[in-house]
Write a protein that holds these residues in place. Sequence first.
Motif, PDB file in Angstrom:
ATOM      1  N   SER A 116       0.863  -1.184   0.000  1.00  0.00           N
ATOM      2  CA  SER A 116       0.000   0.000   0.000  1.00  0.00           C
ATOM      3  C   SER A 116       0.890   1.220   0.000  1.00  0.00           C
ATOM      4  CB  SER A 116      -0.890   0.047   1.239  1.00  0.00           C
ATOM      5  OG  SER A 116      -1.492   1.346   1.307  1.00  0.00           O
ATOM      6  N   LEU A 117       0.637   2.109  -0.943  1.00  0.00           N
ATOM      7  CA  LEU A 117       1.422   3.357  -0.968  1.00  0.00           C
ATOM      8  C   LEU A 117       0.817   4.415  -0.064  1.00  0.00           C
ATOM      9  CD1 LEU A 117       2.435   3.604  -4.736  1.00  0.00           C
ATOM     10  CD2 LEU A 117       3.785   2.763  -2.803  1.00  0.00           C
ATOM     11  N   LYS A 118      -0.333   4.058   0.583  1.00  0.00           N
ATOM     12  CA  LYS A 118      -1.016   5.034   1.458  1.00  0.00           C
ATOM     13  C   LYS A 118      -1.063   6.379   0.734  1.00  0.00           C
ATOM     14  CE  LYS A 118       0.148   2.372   5.517  1.00  0.00           C
ATOM     15  NZ  LYS A 118       0.112   2.281   6.971  1.00  0.00           N
ATOM     16  N   MET A 119      -0.707   7.488   1.416  1.00  0.00           N
ATOM     17  CA  MET A 119      -0.701   8.794   0.741  1.00  0.00           C
ATOM     18  C   MET A 119       0.710   9.366   0.782  1.00  0.00           C
ATOM     19  SD  MET A 119      -3.385  11.952   1.383  1.00  0.00           S
ATOM     20  CE  MET A 119      -2.301  12.838   2.512  1.00  0.00           C
ATOM     21  N   TYR A 120       1.690   8.450   0.722  1.00  0.00           N
ATOM     22  CA  TYR A 120       3.082   8.875   0.847  1.00  0.00           C
ATOM     23  C   TYR A 120       3.609   9.590  -0.396  1.00  0.00           C
ATOM     24  CZ  TYR A 120       3.983   6.137   5.132  1.00  0.00           C
ATOM     25  OH  TYR A 120       3.992   5.641   6.403  1.00  0.00           O
ATOM     26  N   PHE A 121       3.176   9.126  -1.606  1.00  0.00           N
ATOM     27  CA  PHE A 121       3.798   9.639  -2.835  1.00  0.00           C
ATOM     28  C   PHE A 121       2.857  10.597  -3.568  1.00  0.00           C
ATOM     29  CE2 PHE A 121       6.401   5.487  -3.844  1.00  0.00           C
ATOM     30  CZ  PHE A 121       7.130   5.661  -2.678  1.00  0.00           C
ATOM     31  N   GLY A 122       3.423  11.657  -4.130  1.00  0.00           N
ATOM     32  CA  GLY A 122       2.688  12.471  -5.095  1.00  0.00           C
ATOM     33  C   GLY A 122       2.637  11.731  -6.426  1.00  0.00           C
ATOM     34  N   HIS A 123       2.041  12.358  -7.442  1.00  0.00           N
ATOM     35  CA  HIS A 123       1.819  11.647  -8.698  1.00  0.00           C
ATOM     36  C   HIS A 123       3.112  11.293  -9.424  1.00  0.00           C
ATOM     37  CE1 HIS A 123      -1.591  10.220 -10.957  1.00  0.00           C
ATOM     38  NE2 HIS A 123      -0.818  10.340 -12.023  1.00  0.00           N
ATOM     39  N   ALA A 124       4.026  12.257  -9.473  1.00  0.00           N
ATOM     40  CA  ALA A 124       5.274  12.016 -10.221  1.00  0.00           C
ATOM     41  C   ALA A 124       6.072  10.882  -9.569  1.00  0.00           C
ATOM     42  CB  ALA A 124       6.114  13.295 -10.278  1.00  0.00           C
ATOM     43  N   ARG A 125       6.164  10.919  -8.232  1.00  0.00           N
ATOM     44  CA  ARG A 125       6.958   9.880  -7.557  1.00  0.00           C
ATOM     45  C   ARG A 125       6.274   8.522  -7.690  1.00  0.00           C
ATOM     46  NH1 ARG A 125       9.206   9.226  -1.445  1.00  0.00           N
ATOM     47  NH2 ARG A 125      10.337   7.304  -1.891  1.00  0.00           N
ATOM     48  N   ALA A 126       4.942   8.512  -7.621  1.00  0.00           N
ATOM     49  CA  ALA A 126       4.220   7.241  -7.754  1.00  0.00           C
ATOM     50  C   ALA A 126       4.437   6.648  -9.148  1.00  0.00           C
ATOM     51  CB  ALA A 126       2.733   7.448  -7.483  1.00  0.00           C
ATOM     52  N   THR A 127       4.331   7.464 -10.188  1.00  0.00           N
ATOM     53  CA  THR A 127       4.464   6.916 -11.540  1.00  0.00           C
ATOM     54  C   THR A 127       5.905   6.434 -11.798  1.00  0.00           C
ATOM     55  OG1 THR A 127       4.584   9.174 -12.381  1.00  0.00           O
ATOM     56  CG2 THR A 127       2.496   8.059 -12.642  1.00  0.00           C
ATOM     57  N   GLU A 128       6.857   7.118 -11.197  1.00  0.00           N
ATOM     58  CA  GLU A 128       8.257   6.679 -11.307  1.00  0.00           C
ATOM     59  C   GLU A 128       8.430   5.312 -10.611  1.00  0.00           C
ATOM     60  OE1 GLU A 128      10.852   7.812 -12.846  1.00  0.00           O
ATOM     61  OE2 GLU A 128      12.286   6.435 -11.892  1.00  0.00           O
ATOM     62  N   TRP A 129       7.824   5.184  -9.424  1.00  0.00           N
ATOM     63  CA  TRP A 129       7.893   3.910  -8.676  1.00  0.00           C
ATOM     64  C   TRP A 129       7.218   2.795  -9.483  1.00  0.00           C
ATOM     65  CZ3 TRP A 129       4.637   0.306  -6.447  1.00  0.00           C
ATOM     66  CH2 TRP A 129       5.149  -0.486  -5.407  1.00  0.00           C
ATOM     67  N   PHE A 130       6.057   3.080 -10.081  1.00  0.00           N
ATOM     68  CA  PHE A 130       5.364   2.051 -10.887  1.00  0.00           C
ATOM     69  C   PHE A 130       6.286   1.580 -12.016  1.00  0.00           C
ATOM     70  CE2 PHE A 130       1.166   4.538 -10.056  1.00  0.00           C
ATOM     71  CZ  PHE A 130       1.072   4.003  -8.782  1.00  0.00           C
ATOM     72  N   ALA A 131       6.923   2.535 -12.713  1.00  0.00           N
ATOM     73  CA  ALA A 131       7.767   2.182 -13.858  1.00  0.00           C
ATOM     74  C   ALA A 131       8.942   1.313 -13.415  1.00  0.00           C
ATOM     75  CB  ALA A 131       8.265   3.453 -14.548  1.00  0.00           C
ATOM     76  N   GLN A 132       9.570   1.705 -12.318  1.00  0.00           N
ATOM     77  CA  GLN A 132      10.730   0.926 -11.835  1.00  0.00           C
ATOM     78  C   GLN A 132      10.309  -0.474 -11.415  1.00  0.00           C
ATOM     79  OE1 GLN A 132      12.963   2.773  -8.684  1.00  0.00           O
ATOM     80  NE2 GLN A 132      13.123   4.707  -9.779  1.00  0.00           N
ATOM     81  N   VAL A 133       9.215  -0.551 -10.650  1.00  0.00           N
ATOM     82  CA  VAL A 133       8.780  -1.856 -10.136  1.00  0.00           C
ATOM     83  C   VAL A 133       8.270  -2.722 -11.294  1.00  0.00           C
ATOM     84  CG1 VAL A 133       7.134  -3.018  -8.606  1.00  0.00           C
ATOM     85  CG2 VAL A 133       8.344  -0.962  -7.822  1.00  0.00           C
ATOM     86  N   ALA A 134       7.542  -2.110 -12.241  1.00  0.00           N
ATOM     87  CA  ALA A 134       7.005  -2.900 -13.363  1.00  0.00           C
ATOM     88  C   ALA A 134       8.142  -3.539 -14.156  1.00  0.00           C
ATOM     89  CB  ALA A 134       6.137  -2.024 -14.272  1.00  0.00           C
ATOM     90  N   SER A 135       9.215  -2.775 -14.420  1.00  0.00           N
ATOM     91  CA  SER A 135      10.279  -3.365 -15.236  1.00  0.00           C
ATOM     92  C   SER A 135      10.992  -4.477 -14.460  1.00  0.00           C
ATOM     93  CB  SER A 135      11.248  -2.304 -15.749  1.00  0.00           C
ATOM     94  OG  SER A 135      12.056  -1.863 -14.707  1.00  0.00           O
ATOM     95  N   ARG A 136      11.084  -4.332 -13.157  1.00  0.00           N
ATOM     96  CA  ARG A 136      11.790  -5.368 -12.389  1.00  0.00           C
ATOM     97  C   ARG A 136      10.920  -6.605 -12.186  1.00  0.00           C
ATOM     98  NH1 ARG A 136      15.558  -2.408  -8.072  1.00  0.00           N
ATOM     99  NH2 ARG A 136      16.188  -4.569  -7.752  1.00  0.00           N
ATOM    100  N   VAL A 137       9.626  -6.436 -11.917  1.00  0.00           N
ATOM    101  CA  VAL A 137       8.806  -7.645 -11.726  1.00  0.00           C
ATOM    102  C   VAL A 137       8.597  -8.379 -13.052  1.00  0.00           C
ATOM    103  CG1 VAL A 137       7.573  -6.944  -9.626  1.00  0.00           C
ATOM    104  CG2 VAL A 137       6.562  -6.461 -11.843  1.00  0.00           C
ATOM    105  N   ALA A 138       8.593  -7.615 -14.160  1.00  0.00           N
ATOM    106  CA  ALA A 138       8.390  -8.262 -15.466  1.00  0.00           C
ATOM    107  C   ALA A 138       9.506  -9.272 -15.732  1.00  0.00           C
ATOM    108  CB  ALA A 138       8.351  -7.213 -16.574  1.00  0.00           C
TER     109      ALA A 138
END
Length: 247
Positions: free
Chosen positions: A9-31
């Motif tokens: 859960s990202l709760k409300m820790y990240f703003g939009h830019a940081r969240a989308t950056e985290w999604f991109a990093q995690v998506a490429s690694r889990v893929a």
Amino acid sequence: MTRRIVGISLKMYFGHARATEWFAQVASRVAAHDAVASGSVEVFVTPTFLQVPAAVAAFRDTPVRVGGQDVAAEAEGAFTGEVSAYELAEVGARLAEIGHAERRRLFAETDEVVARKTAVSLGAGLEPLLCIGETERQDPEDAARASVAQLRAALAGAPEGSVIVAYEPVWAIGAPEPAGEEHVRIVAGALREALAGRPGSAVIYGGAAGPGLLTRLGGAVDGVFLGRFAHDPDALMTVIDEAGASA
Ligand SMILES: O=C(CO)COP(=O)(O)O
């Protein structure tokens, strides 16, 4: 086969830019992660509602599921500020997190509201992620009784379907250390028994969960629900590796 689950859960820790950056990093690694690609480890993330479409897009080519951190107790209508389970499903969310301790404490969410959210989510085809746990530090047997009562209340009147129970002792959320292994083993065992009528369901542990915990817990739980300690993608991948090693 038991499920092996790593949720964040990202709760409300990240703003939009940081969240989308985290999604991109995690998506490429889990893929590129065999245990995730093969389905032996399930990964899910619950970002803020506004981040849900971006997360769905980022994880489209991966098995990672996205969920809302909350959901309305009603299917539709004059409920200003709420988000319906049906709309969540429509935009590609697959889970609804329900009854997190912060929502119970800060937003006065009751067991009765949690039960309505659970029922409407199952009706919309979302898998409920039911957050359950005792508020005060106490004996594991007492904690188990309190947690099972909360789970039964959450499932009262709910249609058929699997659920993921996130066992989160409230006193361990935001704490430096998770609950002790024996405590988790006893409460999670009681919650598993209480889920016997819902095949495919799982019990995961949350509350200061991080690298190393799943290995220590072994088969006592079906996975972990991470908060702060998944902000660093390296730490998250370590936990996913542990889940893969124990699958
Ligand atoms: O509440 C939690 C996950 O929903 C746990 O949060 P922390 O791991 O940051 O304590």
